[in-house]
Every structure is written in C-alpha cells, then in structure tokens.
Design a protein around this motif. Structure first.
Motif, PDB file in Angstrom:
ATOM      1  N   ALA A  55       0.839  -1.214   0.000  1.00 17.34           N
ATOM      2  CA  ALA A  55       0.000   0.000   0.000  1.00 17.34           C
ATOM      3  C   ALA A  55       0.865   1.252   0.000  1.00 17.34           C
ATOM      4  O   ALA A  55       0.614   2.214  -0.722  1.00 17.34           O
ATOM      5  CB  ALA A  55      -0.916  -0.006   1.217  1.00 17.34           C
ATOM      6  N   PHE A  56       1.919   1.214   0.805  1.00 18.66           N
ATOM      7  CA  PHE A  56       2.779   2.389   0.942  1.00 18.66           C
ATOM      8  C   PHE A  56       3.568   2.652  -0.345  1.00 18.66           C
ATOM      9  O   PHE A  56       3.803   3.792  -0.723  1.00 18.66           O
ATOM     10  CB  PHE A  56       3.740   2.178   2.109  1.00 18.66           C
ATOM     11  N   ALA A  57       3.968   1.587  -1.037  1.00 20.68           N
ATOM     12  CA  ALA A  57       4.809   1.730  -2.237  1.00 20.68           C
ATOM     13  C   ALA A  57       4.045   2.308  -3.418  1.00 20.68           C
ATOM     14  O   ALA A  57       4.647   2.822  -4.355  1.00 20.68           O
ATOM     15  CB  ALA A  57       5.400   0.386  -2.619  1.00 20.68           C
ATOM     16  N   GLN A  58       2.725   2.214  -3.402  1.00 21.98           N
ATOM     17  CA  GLN A  58       1.881   2.803  -4.454  1.00 21.98           C
ATOM     18  C   GLN A  58       2.349   2.424  -5.867  1.00 21.98           C
ATOM     19  O   GLN A  58       2.570   3.267  -6.725  1.00 21.98           O
ATOM     20  CB  GLN A  58       1.837   4.331  -4.291  1.00 21.98           C
ATOM     21  N   SER A 104     -10.447  -0.668   3.931  1.00 21.76           N
ATOM     22  CA  SER A 104      -9.622  -0.038   2.899  1.00 21.76           C
ATOM     23  C   SER A 104      -8.512   0.845   3.495  1.00 21.76           C
ATOM     24  O   SER A 104      -7.781   1.505   2.769  1.00 21.76           O
ATOM     25  CB  SER A 104     -10.499   0.794   1.961  1.00 21.76           C
ATOM     26  N   LEU A 105      -8.380   0.854   4.821  1.00 18.72           N
ATOM     27  CA  LEU A 105      -7.353   1.679   5.461  1.00 18.72           C
ATOM     28  C   LEU A 105      -5.996   0.981   5.427  1.00 18.72           C
ATOM     29  O   LEU A 105      -5.906  -0.245   5.489  1.00 18.72           O
ATOM     30  CB  LEU A 105      -7.724   1.973   6.910  1.00 18.72           C
ATOM     31  N   ILE A 106      -4.942   1.792   5.387  1.00 14.29           N
ATOM     32  CA  ILE A 106      -3.585   1.230   5.450  1.00 14.29           C
ATOM     33  C   ILE A 106      -3.137   1.090   6.905  1.00 14.29           C
ATOM     34  O   ILE A 106      -2.556   0.090   7.292  1.00 14.29           O
ATOM     35  CB  ILE A 106      -2.617   2.114   4.641  1.00 14.29           C
ATOM     36  N   PHE A 107      -3.470   2.079   7.726  1.00 10.31           N
ATOM     37  CA  PHE A 107      -3.122   2.019   9.146  1.00 10.31           C
ATOM     38  C   PHE A 107      -4.273   1.409   9.959  1.00 10.31           C
ATOM     39  O   PHE A 107      -4.770   2.027  10.908  1.00 10.31           O
ATOM     40  CB  PHE A 107      -2.793   3.426   9.680  1.00 10.31           C
ATOM     41  N   LYS A 108      -4.664   0.199   9.586  1.00  2.92           N
ATOM     42  CA  LYS A 108      -5.793  -0.450  10.278  1.00  2.92           C
ATOM     43  C   LYS A 108      -5.536  -0.592  11.784  1.00  2.92           C
ATOM     44  O   LYS A 108      -6.437  -0.480  12.600  1.00  2.92           O
ATOM     45  CB  LYS A 108      -6.034  -1.854   9.707  1.00  2.92           C
ATOM     46  N   ASP A 109      -4.257  -0.849  12.134  1.00  4.18           N
ATOM     47  CA  ASP A 109      -3.928  -1.066  13.553  1.00  4.18           C
ATOM     48  C   ASP A 109      -3.942   0.231  14.372  1.00  4.18           C
ATOM     49  O   ASP A 109      -3.743   0.213  15.579  1.00  4.18           O
ATOM     50  CB  ASP A 109      -2.573  -1.773  13.686  1.00  4.18           C
ATOM     51  N   GLU A 110      -4.182   1.346  13.714  1.00  6.16           N
ATOM     52  CA  GLU A 110      -4.239   2.646  14.423  1.00  6.16           C
ATOM     53  C   GLU A 110      -5.672   3.184  14.418  1.00  6.16           C
ATOM     54  O   GLU A 110      -5.878   4.391  14.510  1.00  6.16           O
ATOM     55  CB  GLU A 110      -3.308   3.658  13.726  1.00  6.16           C
ATOM     56  N   ILE A 111      -6.638   2.296  14.307  1.00  7.91           N
ATOM     57  CA  ILE A 111      -8.017   2.723  14.048  1.00  7.91           C
ATOM     58  C   ILE A 111      -8.582   3.667  15.101  1.00  7.91           C
ATOM     59  O   ILE A 111      -9.288   4.616  14.777  1.00  7.91           O
ATOM     60  CB  ILE A 111      -8.958   1.493  13.819  1.00  7.91           C
ATOM     61  N   SER A 112      -8.255   3.457  16.383  1.00  4.65           N
ATOM     62  CA  SER A 112      -8.869   4.331  17.403  1.00  4.65           C
ATOM     63  C   SER A 112      -8.379   5.774  17.240  1.00  4.65           C
ATOM     64  O   SER A 112      -9.165   6.725  17.369  1.00  4.65           O
ATOM     65  CB  SER A 112      -8.603   3.813  18.819  1.00  4.65           C
ATOM     66  N   ASP A 113      -7.078   5.950  16.936  1.00  2.00           N
ATOM     67  CA  ASP A 113      -6.553   7.313  16.723  1.00  2.00           C
ATOM     68  C   ASP A 113      -7.078   7.920  15.420  1.00  2.00           C
ATOM     69  O   ASP A 113      -7.335   9.126  15.353  1.00  2.00           O
ATOM     70  CB  ASP A 113      -5.027   7.300  16.712  1.00  2.00           C
ATOM     71  N   LEU A 114      -7.237   7.079  14.402  1.00  2.33           N
ATOM     72  CA  LEU A 114      -7.790   7.574  13.133  1.00  2.33           C
ATOM     73  C   LEU A 114      -9.230   8.064  13.322  1.00  2.33           C
ATOM     74  O   LEU A 114      -9.609   9.115  12.810  1.00  2.33           O
ATOM     75  CB  LEU A 114      -7.752   6.466  12.070  1.00  2.33           C
TER      76      LEU A 114
END
Length: 329
Positions: free
Chosen positions: A194-197, A273-283
C-alpha cells in the motif's frame, strides 16, 4: 543486474524493447521516465545486456562473455555517466564522457551504450551538447536517459528520443512478490504494498528496511500529538525530524497516507480499505475532530512541502510552515 524476465511488472516496456531487438529497430536515444526506484535502471541494464548478447537473445543469454561482463558491471561498451556535482550534470560531464568518447568505435560489441541516470539534472548547456550528438550519432550508438521528471528536458530533446513511461505495478503483483521473494508476513506485505503505491523498488526497500519502522513510529507519534504542541516544542520536534532528512520523502509519505486514511474513514467509516488499520482508534478520533476541508488543506501542504524541499528551500522553514498548517487544521 539481471535479464528482463527478472523484472517485476512493466510488461509493455519489456515487450517494446525486446521487439525492437528482435526486429533490429533500435533507436539511438531513449528516455525511461518514472519515479525513483520504479525500475528504470533495471530496464536499462537488461536492455543494454540483451543488445550486446553474443547469442542475440532478447533477454540476454546470461552465459556468453558479453552477458557475463554486463552482469558484473564491467562491460567496456556499456558506459555509465558519473557526475561530481550532486545536483548538476554539467556540459563538461557530457562532453568528456559522451561526446568525446562516442566516435571511438565499440571495443568488442555491436553497440556502444551510454546510460545517464538522474538525467533531469543536466543543465541547459549539457542538454544542448548532448542534443548535437543525438541529432547525428554514429550508427552503433545508443543513449538511454533515466529520469523522474521528463518535463525538465528541452522540447527538442524530447522530440529526438523515444520516451517510455513506467507505469505503476499492480498491488497484487507486488504483494505476491514480497511474500515469495522476501518471505515477509502477510500484514507487512499489505503495508509495504500500500505504501509503495505501485513502485516495486520502494516496496522492496520497505520490506527489507530496519529504519523504516523507526521513521513510521516517529511520524505517527508526531501526528497523534501535534494539536497539543506548544510553540517551543515545535522547534524541538523539527530538530528531531531533521534526523530523518535523508528519508524525508518517506516521512512525508507516511504523513500523507495517515491523512488519506483519516479522509477515507471520515467519508466511508470503512476500516478494510485503510492502510493504518492497527491505528483505528486514533484515526477515528482524528476523523471526528477534522473537517474535510482541513484534511485536504493538510494533504496539499504536504505536497507543497515536498516540492519546496526538492527545490532546496530551507529545511527548518519548510517544516515549520508544514507543522503550523497541520496544527491549525
């Protein structure tokens, strides 16, 4: 260096170059245009090796004397231009390494091939000097310009060269490649892809980089607490970010993807569809506090900051403006 068959993606370009070899319709000048680490040098190396192959293999046979020389980087008729100034390819570089050398016949091969990486760094005099050679080259000469910004070439240069634009490689291809070749776990392959686009080189770098996790942690910590930063803390933060000056584009990309996730979650509430799924509470928290307009302003300011740094604007000043924009939005 390896043959075309070892390059991931870029099927149309590989096909074009291999057809040119098999039909003996080689141009004297090519521009390979695409982002850093997208595979320009790998394509140029493979093309050069195949052109010089004694077996006339369109992928390079890997076994003849010429292919072995190319694979070791010591082929006398595959020449790589070097430039001493980091940000400029000067007219002297072009004259000494290309123009004054090109009329000496190939040492032992059908072609004499010049590969110029970071060709966008040629100043106008250098381009004009090279143009004279491209307009009237010896029959055996092939010049390959590698660039991430073909817009910086003179229109006459563009019109004399065949331009091949590297397209992004599908995520599924990159994901499978990382898992098979680099044995990275699924979740890491997801993130790197995802990051490499669509940029294979970038995906490989991320998958095998120890520093990247450190940069990611630093960027995310900053984004989570930036609203609370006092003015005096801002200076300290910029000092910390300057530790990553060499990887600042990666730092910006992490920030960009974070705000892309915030925007996506705000619009759809879809976690998948999120890349930072593990950061969901902050997102979620950030999405609830931010306006669409504010997030878009931040994304634009990240792009502007990246362009300013590429144009050598003062690092601290660029970062101060960027962090202030993020804090206010």
């Amino acid at each position: 260096m390896a043959g075309f068959s070892n390059i991931i993606g870029h099927e149309q370009i590989k096909e074009h170059l291999q057809n040119a070899i098999s039909m003996d319709k080689i141009s004297h000048a090519y521009i390979f245009h695409g982002p850093d680490r997208a595979g320009k040098m790998a394509l140029a190396n493979s093309f050069a090796m195949a052109l010089q192959c004694e077996q006339r293999s369109t992928d390079g046979c890997m076994e003849c004397h010429s292919c072995r020389q190319a694979l070791s980087g010591n082929h006398p008729d595959i020449i790589y231009l070097h430039h001493e100034k980091p940000n400029t390819i000067s007219v002297d570089d072009i004259r000494k390494q290309v123009n004054n050398d090109i009329y000496i016949k190939p040492y032992a091969s059908p072609y004499k091939i010049y590969i110029i990486s970071e060709a966008e760094k040629m100043n106008q005099q250098a381009q004009n000097a090279l143009l004279k050679t491209i307009e009237d080259p010896p029959a055996y000469a092939v010049i390959i310009l590698l660039t991430n910004n073909a817009d910086l070439f003179l229109p006459t240069m563009l019109s004399r060269c065949i331009t091949l634009n590297l397209k992004t490689v599908p995520d599924s291809v990159i994901h499978n490649f990382l898992m098979e070749k680099y044995q990275v776990p699924d979740y890491k392959a997801d993130f790197c892809t995802a990051f490499a686009q669509g940029n294979v080189g970038k995906a490989i770098q991320l998958a095998s980089s120890e520093d990247f996790n450190e940069i990611k942690t630093s960027a995310l910590q900053l984004l989570k607490k930036i609203k609370e930063l006092e003015l005096h803390e801002m200076t300290e933060t910029i000092k910390k970010i300057s530790d990553y000056k060499l990887e600042i584009n990666d730092y910006f990309d992490i920030m960009f993807i974070w705000y892309r996730d915030v925007l996506l979650y705000k619009a759809t509430s879809d976690i998948n569809s999120l890349i930072f799924k593990d950061e969901i509470s902050d997102l979620k928290k950030q999405a609830s506090k931010s306006s669409y307009e504010g997030i878009e302003t931040i994304i634009k300011s990240l792009d502007k900051a990246k362009r300013r740094l590429n144009a050598n604007v003062n690092f601290n000043l660029v970062m101060e403006l960027l962090l202030q924009t993020i804090k206010e939005n």
